[in-house]
Each structure stands twice: as structure tokens, then as C-alpha cells.
Design a protein around this motif. Sequence first.
Motif, PDB file in Angstrom:
ATOM      1  N   GLU A  55       0.858  -1.076   0.205  1.00 32.78           N
ATOM      2  CA  GLU A  55      -0.125  -0.051  -0.238  1.00 32.78           C
ATOM      3  C   GLU A  55       0.962   1.171   0.133  1.00 32.78           C
ATOM      4  O   GLU A  55       1.814   1.579   0.850  1.00 32.78           O
ATOM      5  N   PRO A  56       0.845   2.173  -0.941  1.00 33.02           N
ATOM      6  CA  PRO A  56       1.619   3.291  -0.942  1.00 33.02           C
ATOM      7  C   PRO A  56       0.985   4.197   0.288  1.00 33.02           C
ATOM      8  O   PRO A  56      -0.117   3.935   0.850  1.00 33.02           O
ATOM      9  N   ASP A  57       1.770   5.409   0.507  1.00 32.26           N
ATOM     10  CA  ASP A  57       1.326   6.254   1.698  1.00 32.26           C
ATOM     11  C   ASP A  57       0.413   7.215   0.960  1.00 32.26           C
ATOM     12  O   ASP A  57       0.234   7.124  -0.384  1.00 32.26           O
ATOM     13  N   TRP A  58      -0.634   7.740   1.704  1.00 36.45           N
ATOM     14  CA  TRP A  58      -1.554   8.554   1.313  1.00 36.45           C
ATOM     15  C   TRP A  58      -1.714   9.963   1.896  1.00 36.45           C
ATOM     16  O   TRP A  58      -1.423  10.034   3.076  1.00 36.45           O
ATOM     17  N   TYR A  59      -1.762  11.232   1.361  1.00 40.23           N
ATOM     18  CA  TYR A  59      -2.178  12.544   2.026  1.00 40.23           C
ATOM     19  C   TYR A  59      -3.353  12.814   1.332  1.00 40.23           C
ATOM     20  O   TYR A  59      -3.656  12.603   0.414  1.00 40.23           O
ATOM     21  N   ARG A  60      -4.072  13.424   2.367  1.00 35.93           N
ATOM     22  CA  ARG A  60      -5.336  14.135   1.891  1.00 35.93           C
ATOM     23  C   ARG A  60      -5.049  15.705   1.542  1.00 35.93           C
ATOM     24  O   ARG A  60      -4.731  16.382   2.230  1.00 35.93           O
ATOM     25  N   SER A  61      -5.187  15.611   0.114  1.00 31.66           N
ATOM     26  CA  SER A  61      -4.742  17.003  -0.582  1.00 31.66           C
ATOM     27  C   SER A  61      -5.829  18.120  -0.536  1.00 31.66           C
ATOM     28  O   SER A  61      -5.557  19.214  -0.918  1.00 31.66           O
ATOM     29  N   SER A  62      -7.049  17.740  -0.238  1.00 30.80           N
ATOM     30  CA  SER A  62      -8.203  18.770  -0.369  1.00 30.80           C
ATOM     31  C   SER A  62      -9.345  17.866   0.641  1.00 30.80           C
ATOM     32  O   SER A  62      -9.232  16.624   0.902  1.00 30.80           O
ATOM     33  N   PRO A  63     -10.362  18.770   0.778  1.00 30.00           N
ATOM     34  CA  PRO A  63     -11.507  18.043   1.493  1.00 30.00           C
ATOM     35  C   PRO A  63     -12.098  16.819   0.953  1.00 30.00           C
ATOM     36  O   PRO A  63     -12.953  16.382   1.256  1.00 30.00           O
ATOM     37  N   ALA A  65     -10.306  14.867  -1.815  1.00 30.51           N
ATOM     38  CA  ALA A  65      -9.485  13.955  -2.650  1.00 30.51           C
ATOM     39  C   ALA A  65      -8.295  13.708  -1.715  1.00 30.51           C
ATOM     40  O   ALA A  65      -7.805  14.330  -0.564  1.00 30.51           O
ATOM     41  N   HIS A  66      -7.700  12.615  -2.080  1.00 30.52           N
ATOM     42  CA  HIS A  66      -6.392  12.132  -1.384  1.00 30.52           C
ATOM     43  C   HIS A  66      -5.373  11.666  -2.668  1.00 30.52           C
ATOM     44  O   HIS A  66      -5.685  11.357  -3.570  1.00 30.52           O
ATOM     45  N   ARG A  67      -4.164  11.729  -2.307  1.00 31.79           N
ATOM     46  CA  ARG A  67      -3.182  11.236  -3.231  1.00 31.79           C
ATOM     47  C   ARG A  67      -1.944  10.240  -2.611  1.00 31.79           C
ATOM     48  O   ARG A  67      -1.507  10.462  -1.723  1.00 31.79           O
ATOM     49  N   PRO A  68      -1.954   9.180  -3.438  1.00 32.07           N
ATOM     50  CA  PRO A  68      -1.134   8.108  -3.271  1.00 32.07           C
ATOM     51  C   PRO A  68       0.349   8.462  -3.467  1.00 32.07           C
ATOM     52  O   PRO A  68       0.514   9.096  -4.458  1.00 32.07           O
ATOM     53  N   PHE A  69       1.599   8.043  -2.509  1.00 32.68           N
ATOM     54  CA  PHE A  69       2.912   8.533  -2.847  1.00 32.68           C
ATOM     55  C   PHE A  69       3.724   7.704  -2.200  1.00 32.68           C
ATOM     56  O   PHE A  69       3.252   6.798  -1.374  1.00 32.68           O
ATOM     57  N   CYS A  70       5.088   7.758  -2.473  1.00 30.48           N
ATOM     58  CA  CYS A  70       6.042   6.843  -1.695  1.00 30.48           C
ATOM     59  C   CYS A  70       6.531   7.853  -0.904  1.00 30.48           C
ATOM     60  O   CYS A  70       7.504   8.819  -0.895  1.00 30.48           O
ATOM     61  N   ALA A  71       6.615   7.361   0.553  1.00 33.11           N
ATOM     62  CA  ALA A  71       7.240   8.446   1.668  1.00 33.11           C
ATOM     63  C   ALA A  71       8.695   8.160   1.657  1.00 33.11           C
ATOM     64  O   ALA A  71       9.206   9.072   2.196  1.00 33.11           O
ATOM     65  N   ALA A  72       9.157   7.295   1.030  1.00 35.50           N
ATOM     66  CA  ALA A  72      10.801   7.016   0.972  1.00 35.50           C
ATOM     67  C   ALA A  72      11.361   7.926  -0.152  1.00 35.50           C
ATOM     68  O   ALA A  72      12.238   8.337   0.012  1.00 35.50           O
ATOM     69  N   CYS A  73      10.639   8.030  -1.131  1.00 37.03           N
ATOM     70  CA  CYS A  73      11.447   8.917  -2.122  1.00 37.03           C
ATOM     71  C   CYS A  73      10.639   9.995  -2.596  1.00 37.03           C
ATOM     72  O   CYS A  73      11.120  10.754  -3.543  1.00 37.03           O
ATOM     73  N   GLY A  74       9.243  10.026  -2.358  1.00 39.19           N
ATOM     74  CA  GLY A  74       8.453  11.222  -2.565  1.00 39.19           C
ATOM     75  C   GLY A  74       7.988  11.142  -3.969  1.00 39.19           C
ATOM     76  O   GLY A  74       7.038  12.234  -4.367  1.00 39.19           O
ATOM     77  N   THR A  75       7.873  10.143  -4.728  1.00 37.21           N
ATOM     78  CA  THR A  75       7.329  10.048  -6.007  1.00 37.21           C
ATOM     79  C   THR A  75       5.706  10.256  -5.923  1.00 37.21           C
ATOM     80  O   THR A  75       5.106   9.365  -5.270  1.00 37.21           O
ATOM     81  N   PRO A  76       5.263  11.113  -6.567  1.00 35.55           N
ATOM     82  CA  PRO A  76       3.487  11.300  -6.653  1.00 35.55           C
ATOM     83  C   PRO A  76       3.053  10.115  -7.602  1.00 35.55           C
ATOM     84  O   PRO A  76       3.567   9.850  -8.526  1.00 35.55           O
ATOM     85  N   LEU A  77       2.123   9.329  -7.072  1.00 33.37           N
ATOM     86  CA  LEU A  77       1.676   8.259  -7.944  1.00 33.37           C
ATOM     87  C   LEU A  77       0.366   8.610  -8.283  1.00 33.37           C
ATOM     88  O   LEU A  77      -0.073   7.527  -9.404  1.00 33.37           O
ATOM     89  N   GLY A  78      -0.494   9.551  -7.719  1.00 23.05           N
ATOM     90  CA  GLY A  78      -1.917   9.494  -8.506  1.00 23.05           C
ATOM     91  C   GLY A  78      -2.898  10.524  -7.928  1.00 23.05           C
ATOM     92  O   GLY A  78      -2.297  11.457  -6.976  1.00 23.05           O
ATOM     93  N   PHE A  79      -4.073  10.318  -8.084  1.00 20.80           N
ATOM     94  CA  PHE A  79      -5.058  11.088  -7.300  1.00 20.80           C
ATOM     95  C   PHE A  79      -6.442  10.281  -7.436  1.00 20.80           C
ATOM     96  O   PHE A  79      -6.612   9.423  -8.084  1.00 20.80           O
ATOM     97  N   ALA A  80      -7.185  10.308  -6.171  1.00 22.52           N
ATOM     98  CA  ALA A  80      -8.278   9.641  -6.030  1.00 22.52           C
ATOM     99  C   ALA A  80      -9.238  10.416  -5.092  1.00 22.52           C
ATOM    100  O   ALA A  80      -8.756  11.132  -4.238  1.00 22.52           O
ATOM    101  N   PHE A  81     -10.531  10.566  -5.582  1.00 18.66           N
ATOM    102  CA  PHE A  81     -11.748  11.032  -4.643  1.00 18.66           C
ATOM    103  C   PHE A  81     -11.653  10.290  -3.555  1.00 18.66           C
ATOM    104  O   PHE A  81     -11.608   9.025  -3.503  1.00 18.66           O
ATOM    105  N   LEU A  82     -12.030  10.859  -2.416  1.00 22.39           N
ATOM    106  CA  LEU A  82     -12.195  10.196  -1.231  1.00 22.39           C
ATOM    107  C   LEU A  82     -13.528   9.227  -1.119  1.00 22.39           C
ATOM    108  O   LEU A  82     -13.403   8.103  -0.545  1.00 22.39           O
TER     109      LEU A  82
END
Length: 146
Positions: A55-63, A65-82
Motif C-alpha cells: 500500500e502506498p502512503d496517502w495524503y489528503r490533498s483537499s477536503p 481527495a487524497h493522493r498516493p505517494f511513496c514516503a521513501a522517495c517522494g514520488t507522486p503516484l496519483g489522485f483519487a476522490f475520497l
Amino acid sequence: MIAEGGCQCGRVRYAADVGDADAYLCHCRMCRKATGGASIAFVSVARAGVAFAIEPDWYRSSPIAHRPFCAACGTPLGFAFLEGAERMDLTLGSFDEPDRFAPTHHYATESLLPAWQDTAHLPGTRSEENERVVERWMNALGKLPD
């Protein structure tokens, strides 16, 4: 049709069913901020067709949506609505073979940066033509990266 991808360091890997994929460029300010680019190329896929090896790391980028990314290297992997979305977007650059996709449209054109749309007229330099970068790679690895 399955396409694979992942982050720069290789910690987060995924396989995605791209049979009905829709590739596009998003110009919204949130995506520009999240990726640091003038726009971001996404491939929209069925959420149920994406399998992450871990499972990638996720951060909530807005009320909404959230975005998957890798916390080790910082690569942004995408976008998804909550909530309530059957699709999610994966970053084009995170696919192992991004050249298999072609953009079909632009999104959030109200935020489009016109000067960055048609850059075909600009001169280009290949990586191996930059002697200082080549020297750094040769000193670090003894070869140029793939």
C-alpha cells in the motif's frame, strides 16, 4: 491489458488494468502544487483494477481527495476522490512504459499556463550531452542510468 509501474526507489509498485484507460493533462493549481509541474499527465483507470504490491502512503490533498505517494522517495503516484468514485488517476511518469499512452484531453483549462503548452520549438539537449552530469554519474555508478 495490464500495465505496471511504481515509484522511483521501487518500494511502491502497482499493476493496473488499463483496458479502458483515459490519459489526460490536468492543469489545476492543486495538481501543479502536488507535483511541482506546469501540469500533470494522468492515466485514469478503474479503481478496482489497481493492485498495489504494498500500500502506498496517502495524503489528503483537499477536503474531497487524497493522493498516493511513496514516503521513501517522494514520488507522486496519483489522485483519487475520497468517496463515490469508481476511477482513480495514476501519474503517467510512474508507469514503467509511459509511451504506451497518449493524451486525449486537457482538464482544468482555466488554470492552463499557455507558455508551457507548445514547447516543440525549443532547443533540446540529450542527457549524455551534459558533460558535468555524465561525469557525476560515472563517478557514482561507473555508467549512465537507464
